[in-house]
Write an enzyme that holds these catalytic residues in place. Structure first.
Site, PDB file in Angstrom:
ATOM      1  N   VAL A   1      76.267  69.393  42.384  1.00 41.10           N
ATOM      2  CA  VAL A   1      77.684  69.428  42.742  1.00 41.10           C
ATOM      3  C   VAL A   1      78.370  69.765  41.419  1.00 41.10           C
ATOM      4  CG1 VAL A   1      79.679  68.110  43.527  1.00 41.10           C
ATOM      5  CG2 VAL A   1      77.444  67.735  44.600  1.00 41.10           C
ATOM      6  N   PRO A   2      78.723  71.022  41.214  1.00 46.13           N
ATOM      7  CA  PRO A   2      79.118  71.484  39.878  1.00 46.13           C
ATOM      8  C   PRO A   2      80.535  71.103  39.464  1.00 46.13           C
ATOM      9  CG  PRO A   2      79.184  73.302  41.408  1.00 46.13           C
ATOM     10  CD  PRO A   2      78.650  72.120  42.169  1.00 46.13           C
ATOM     11  N   CYS A   3      80.757  69.814  39.293  1.00 42.97           N
ATOM     12  CA  CYS A   3      82.052  69.324  38.808  1.00 42.97           C
ATOM     13  C   CYS A   3      82.388  69.935  37.458  1.00 42.97           C
ATOM     14  CB  CYS A   3      82.033  67.804  38.705  1.00 42.97           C
ATOM     15  SG  CYS A   3      81.685  66.969  40.252  1.00 42.97           S
ATOM     16  N   HIS A   4      81.351  70.313  36.705  1.00 43.86           N
ATOM     17  CA  HIS A   4      81.597  70.903  35.385  1.00 43.86           C
ATOM     18  C   HIS A   4      82.326  72.237  35.490  1.00 43.86           C
ATOM     19  CE1 HIS A   4      77.687  72.578  36.639  1.00 43.86           C
ATOM     20  NE2 HIS A   4      77.978  73.621  35.879  1.00 43.86           N
ATOM     21  N   ARG A   5      82.318  72.882  36.651  1.00 51.72           N
ATOM     22  CA  ARG A   5      82.992  74.167  36.836  1.00 51.72           C
ATOM     23  C   ARG A   5      84.462  74.023  37.207  1.00 51.72           C
ATOM     24  NH1 ARG A   5      78.040  76.587  40.347  1.00 51.72           N
ATOM     25  NH2 ARG A   5      76.531  76.679  38.637  1.00 51.72           N
TER      26      ARG A   5
END
Length: 177
Positions: free
Chosen positions: A140-144
């Protein structure tokens, strides 16, 4: 708790950001984190799910996860196809996490953009809260998700990891490479 878990198993594998700790049910990965201790991870799983997890390095799901994460960090994989099992969070959080999974490798979007994608255009702060509550790192690419101004915004207490992941993906953001 409003869910039932038949089996809960976990594995540990190396990565450039530290040891990765993954937990899964029969339905998919429910927890992925990094840079904690074995004991802390086992305690975390017990606290979250109310049951001990079995170490299962031979699990096909967890082996596939480790392989895909290795390929991701080598720059050979840009999209994961690992099933996820969201055991935590509200239905709003689940919509946020699903929307974020659609953000392509190497791109960033604002918290506002994510809020618009889930039909709540004024809920950018709530998107940030959903990110803080996400327990499935990287998949779940919260970093994006970054601030509207182009700055990193939050990432728990590890903005260095967020910057590392975005730099690894070649994403453009203020303060980046």
């Amino acid at each position: 708790m409003g869910f039932s878990i038949n089996k809960l198993f976990y594995s540990v594998f190396p990565s450039p950001i530290g040891l990765m700790y993954a937990a899964a049910t029969d339905h998919g990965v429910c927890r992925l984190t990094y840079d904690v201790s074995d004991e802390a991870f086992e305690t975390d799983l017990m606290n979250r799910y109310g049951r001990p997890a079995e170490y299962a390095s031979s699990s096909p799901l967890l082996q596939s996860l480790e392989n895909q994460m290795t390929q991701y960090f080598m720059g050979a994989l840009t999209r994961f196809d690992i099933p996820l099992d969201f055991l935590e969070g509200t239905s709003f959080y689940h919509r946020v996490w699903r929307a974020q999974q659609k953000i392509p490798f190497g791109q960033v979007c604002s918290y506002k953009w994510v809020a618009e994608q889930v039909g709540k255009p004024r809920a950018a702060r709530a998107v940030g809260q959903a990110n803080r509550r996400s327990c499935i790192s990287i998949l779940v690419p919260c970093h994006r998700v970054i601030s509207h101004s182009g700055h990193l915004g939050g990432f728990g207490d590890r903005p260095d990891v967020k910057a590392f992941l975005l730099d690894h993906e070649g994403a453009k953001y203020k303060g980046g490479k």
